[in-house]
Design an enzyme around this catalytic site. Structure first.
Site, short mmCIF file in Angstrom:
data_model
loop_
_atom_site.label_atom_id
_atom_site.label_comp_id
_atom_site.label_asym_id
_atom_site.label_seq_id
_atom_site.Cartn_x
_atom_site.Cartn_y
_atom_site.Cartn_z
N GLU A 48 0.65 -1.22 0.55
CA GLU A 48 -0.28 0.24 0.09
C GLU A 48 0.29 1.41 -0.23
OE1 GLU A 48 -3.16 0.61 3.56
OE2 GLU A 48 -3.84 1.74 2.19
N CYS A 103 -6.74 0.87 2.59
CA CYS A 103 -7.43 2.17 2.59
C CYS A 103 -7.36 2.96 1.11
CB CYS A 103 -7.57 2.88 3.61
SG CYS A 103 -8.04 2.11 4.92
N ASN A 109 -12.79 -3.41 0.80
CA ASN A 109 -11.19 -3.67 1.42
C ASN A 109 -11.71 -3.10 2.61
OD1 ASN A 109 -8.98 -3.56 3.07
ND2 ASN A 109 -9.26 -0.98 3.15
N GLU A 110 -12.05 -3.87 3.35
CA GLU A 110 -11.87 -3.84 5.24
C GLU A 110 -13.72 -3.29 5.27
OE1 GLU A 110 -8.72 -3.33 7.22
OE2 GLU A 110 -9.69 -1.38 7.19
#
Ligand code: AHR
Length: 855
Positions: free
Chosen positions: A258, A460, A587-588
């Site tokens: 990331e 994120c 994503n989560e």
């Protein structure tokens, strides 16, 4: 393990107090406090008589608000609890003083709460001090609230999903109505309900479970001298069951990349010039730093020279800004300070490029200089021929000395005004020599893990801060000046120079499967931009295009060069497909209705067009809780092939949850453990990961991929700790966790060989500190035995290897060992001779790997 330990613990220590003559029913009080800005969630107290109140769990949070950004939001203001005619509890609360939204969540038992929703009210409406009433006849709920004008307004609903228009209402009867009661000496406002005593018992048990877990999860090395004070060196004997071998995933170890902690720009992406395109913007840091603007990293030296940033006739509309450098008398320079300096090495070649436009016809040429920290010229060359249109120039520089903090300077050779953009300097030696490539030493360190896959671009970063910040892959391909830079939600700037093409190429270069993750049509649940995160999903009118973009991504990766997006890949220099097999959707995310609608649209469209692509769904940011349950429920119902689990936990959690996957239903979705880490960088942290991974390997029939997160962190620019590899411009500092990942990556297998482990003690606290995993690699035939000893004493291991290794007793032995608090340890490797039925010494606090040549 946790469950087993918990059962006995609860009986011994935390029995729910049995109240003599426990009443059939008692009063329950539900409230939130104003402490911590109202972020502490919903609390309960109980009372026999409605006068004397007992706090349940000292303000334990049974449900918390998940609306908006951490820190400033996630508030639960004036919750009102109501039990519907069907027994379901509904909680409605206000979110803050600004938004025209409120929150709702429901639960059957007050312990497990369902999805939160944040319904909208008309623009300008304020929602405060709510109350609820139920209309038996109409079977609908009325939610009353105070509006901005202190008017009592209400909306009604049957399902808490659709609501009537706001109407004025008078406060009549039937409402729950708040009461003020004293709990723990404080007057609290909340709702009072009559409930069975068993409800209170369950609430107390939930709190006690939590307390017990806190104890288990707090297990660390500091108390080991006490915990294991009388422990003598141990004997462990292992009986292998080779005939019971089961196939496991050969893809288990991968990496999660990331762009966090300057992992991309200033990190893996080898560009040495910071703000090369003059596109840094105040908004990158939400205007918190006035120096973070188009001029960042640039400065002038000398006299009679000035500059400004302009945006008339830019090089490309996606790259609107450029420098206008005006020289009155030559000698002055425009200087870039790089990312904490420009690191150069003596004798190495650097590829410089720049786009120039002569605003004054005579401003045609510049000298390009590499200046050492002390101002010495380390390299220099000249560029001639700027004209009235933008023109790109490429030259090479060879550094005469090594300098970690050099700078790059542009010195106009004539007086006049020169437009300058896309100022770039790369080492010629990028990873695999790629143009626009990656920092060789850092990429090599990642490659040495031998990752079977790379997940990118986040995290994120993939779903972004608000819908305007969602990562769109199409903005990150093609010529650099045509890419769309954007704010990185971790508080800096993303050039998109390391874009989808470069990610795919890196995967190919290291033999890893690409695992791109795209937003599920919703931004990060913690978004601070555009309201409460997930409620700001991409408008449905734009979803078809978004879904098409995801479909196009697969064509970009795999399509023939005759296809639109396959051709774009070929134009970037890669006519052959990248052979994409996986795609992550989401994503989560916070699992809301807004999320589900968009997520399923994307998942279904991908499967319809590309049934061979494995879709990886999402089940929230934790290993439990609402999003985990709701995410799994969608996966079960919709038969999502794989789901992405995330958890960052203490070493104690990893030690006490080694059996996390043992009871997973094998008929359900496969698991990609996409983000995990034990919180810290000590040997003890790394050993807890190694120990946990023995359990993951045992379950690698269901957990098919796993990646530690985050991967990279630049010293001085770290937003998240721990990370796998720390670095600065000249050094790379892998953690001990990195060594563990590397061992698992290099010494992977595809067949798991079960074993019975007998320890010379019945003490569970001791037994759980020993981990073992035995795998066979079918390609080489090699057997790998991984052994973790997290005890402060050495352990003698008796392992009957005869059945699997025959007479071959030569083994490669790798050992990571040290003191639990150590942060810098390298594995020791040796070739050793072992008896087939031999004894093996496992050092205290060690991870030992034995690799036997296949028969
Ligand atoms: O790994 C760092 C962050 O942790 C990721 O961006 C996010 O997915 C998780 O919360």
């Amino acid at each position: 393990m946790l469950k087993r330990l918990f059962a006995s613990f609860i009986i011994i220590l935390f029995c729910v107090p049995s109240y003599a003559g426990a009443p059939d029913s008692v009063y329950l009080f539900a409230y939130s406090s104003l402490k911590n800005g109202g972020r502490n969630g919903l609390h309960f107290a109980w009372s026999r008589d409605g006068h004397e109140w007992n706090s349940i769990g000292n303000e334990f949070a049974y449900v918390r608000s998940d609306y908006g950004r951490w820190g400033s939001q996630k508030r639960m203001i004036s919750p009102v609890l109501f039990q519907g005619a069907d027994g379901i509890w509904h909680c409605v609360w206000a979110l803050n003083e600004e938004v025209n939204q409120f929150a709702h969540a429901a639960s059957a038992d007050l312990i497990n709460w369902g999805r939160q929703t944040y319904p909208y009210l008309p623009e300008g409406t304020r929602f405060a001090d709510p109350d609820i009433a139920y209309d038996q006849k109409g079977k609908s709920y009325a939610i009353m609230f105070t509006n901005k004008t202190d008017q009592q307004n209400a909306v009604t609903t049957k399902d808490f999903k659709s609501f009537t228009a706001v109407s004025a209402t008078a406060k009549t009867t039937g409402w729950v109505q708040k009461k003020t009661v004293a709990v723990r000496g404080n007057n609290e406002s909340g709702t009072v309900h009559k409930v069975a005593w068993s409800v209170i018992e369950q609430l107390i048990r939930t709190y006690q479970t939590q307390q017990y877990r806190i104890i288990l999860e707090g297990e660390d090395a500091k108390k080991d001298s006490l915990r294991f004070a009388t422990l003598k060196p141990l004997e462990v004997s292992v009986q292998l069951q080779p005939s019971a071998g089961k196939p496991i995933s050969s893809m288990l170890t991968g990496v999660f990349f990331e762009d966090i902690n300057y992992a991309a720009d200033g990190g893996l992406y080898a560009e040495l010039i910071q703000n090369r395109d003059f596109e840094y913007a105040l908004t990158d840091k939400e205007s918190r730093d006035k120096n973070w603007n188009e001029t960042h990293s640039w400065s002038l030296t000398g006299n009679d020279i000035s500059w400004k940033v302009d945006s008339i006739n830019p090089i490309h509309p996606n790259n609107a800004h450029y420098a206008l450098l005006e020289t009155k008398v030559t000698g002055g320079m425009l200087v870039n300070s790089g990312f904490d300096g420009v690191a150069v090495k003596a004798g190495e070649t650097y590829r410089f490029s720049v786009s120039l436009k002569a605003i004054d016809p005579n401003a045609k040429s510049v000298t390009v200089l590499l200046l050492g920290k002390e101002g010495k010229t380390l390299a220099q060359t000249t560029i001639n021929g700027a004209g009235s249109n933008w023109k790109k120039f490429n030259v090479s520089l060879i550094a005469s000395a090594t300098d970690g903090e050099a700078r790059l300077a542009l010195q106009p050779r004539e007086a006049g005004i020169l437009a300058i953009d896309m100022v770039s300097l790369f080492p010629a030696k990028t990873f695999k020599g790629r143009v626009n490539g990656l920092r060789a030493d850092l990429a090599q360190k990642v490659a040495e893990i031998r990752p079977r896959f790379v997940r990118f671009p986040g995290g994120c970063v993939a779903h972004g801060d608000g819908i305007g910040n969602i990562y769109h892959w199409k903005n990150t391909i093609g010529p650099l000046e045509a890419r769309k830079p954007q704010r990185n939600l971790w508080g800096y700037h993303q050039t998109a120079g390391l874009g989808y093409f470069e990610y795919f190429q890196f995967c190919e270069d290291i033999g890893a499967e690409p695992v791109p993750v795209v937003a599920a049509g919703v931004p990060c649940q913690n978004s601070g931009v555009g309201g409460g995160g997930q409620q700001g999903g991409i408008p449905m009118a734009e979803m078809d295009q978004y879904v098409q973009d995801v479909i196009d991504l697969i064509e970009y990766a795999n399509g023939d060069i005759k296809t639109v997006w396959g051709r774009r890949r070929a134009e970037s220099g890669h006519p052959a497909p990248f052979n994409l097999k996986y795609i992550g959707i989401g994503n989560e995310d916070l699992i809301t209705d807004v999320f589900e609608e968009r997520y399923l649209m994307i998942c279904k469209a991908v499967k319809a067009k590309y049934p061979e692509i494995v879709v990886i769904g999402t089940v929230g940011p934790f290993f439990e809780g609402t999003d985990y349950r709701e995410g799994w429920a969608i996966a079960d119902r919709e038969k999502i092939e794989m789901v992405d689990e995330h958890y960052y936990q203490t070493p104690g959690w990893f030690i006490n949850n080694q059996d996390f996957y043992d009871s997973y239903d094998r008929s359900k979705s496969k698991v990609y453990l996409g983000e995990y880490a034990s919180r810290g960088t000590t040997l003890f942290n790394a050993l807890s990961e190694a120990l946990y991974l023995t359990g993951v390997e045992r379950n690698a029939d269901i957990v098919t991929m796993a990646s530690y997160a985050p991967l990279l962190a630049k010293e001085g620019h770290t937003q998240w700790n721990p990370d796998l590899i720390y670095f600065n411009n000249t050094e790379i500092k892998p953690t001990i966790s990195y060594e563990v990942q590397k061992i698992y990556g290099v010494h992977a297998g595809d067949v798991y060989i079960p074993a019975t482990v007998s320890v010379s003690t019945n003490d569970e606290a001791v037994r759980k500190r020993i981990g073992l995993s035995v795998v066979r690699d079918s390609k080489s035939g090699d057997i790998v035995v991984k052994l973790v000893n997290m005890l402060p004493v050495a352990t003698t291991l008796k392992i009957d290897l005869g059945q699997i290794i025959g007479a071959s007793t030569d083994a490669t032995k790798i050992v990571l060992k040290g003191k639990p608090g150590d942060r810098q340890i390298l594995p020791e490797q040796a070739v050793v001779k072992l008896q087939a039925d031999g004894r093996l010494n496992l050092d205290a606090y060690s991870f030992t790997v034995l690799r036997f040549k296949g028969r």
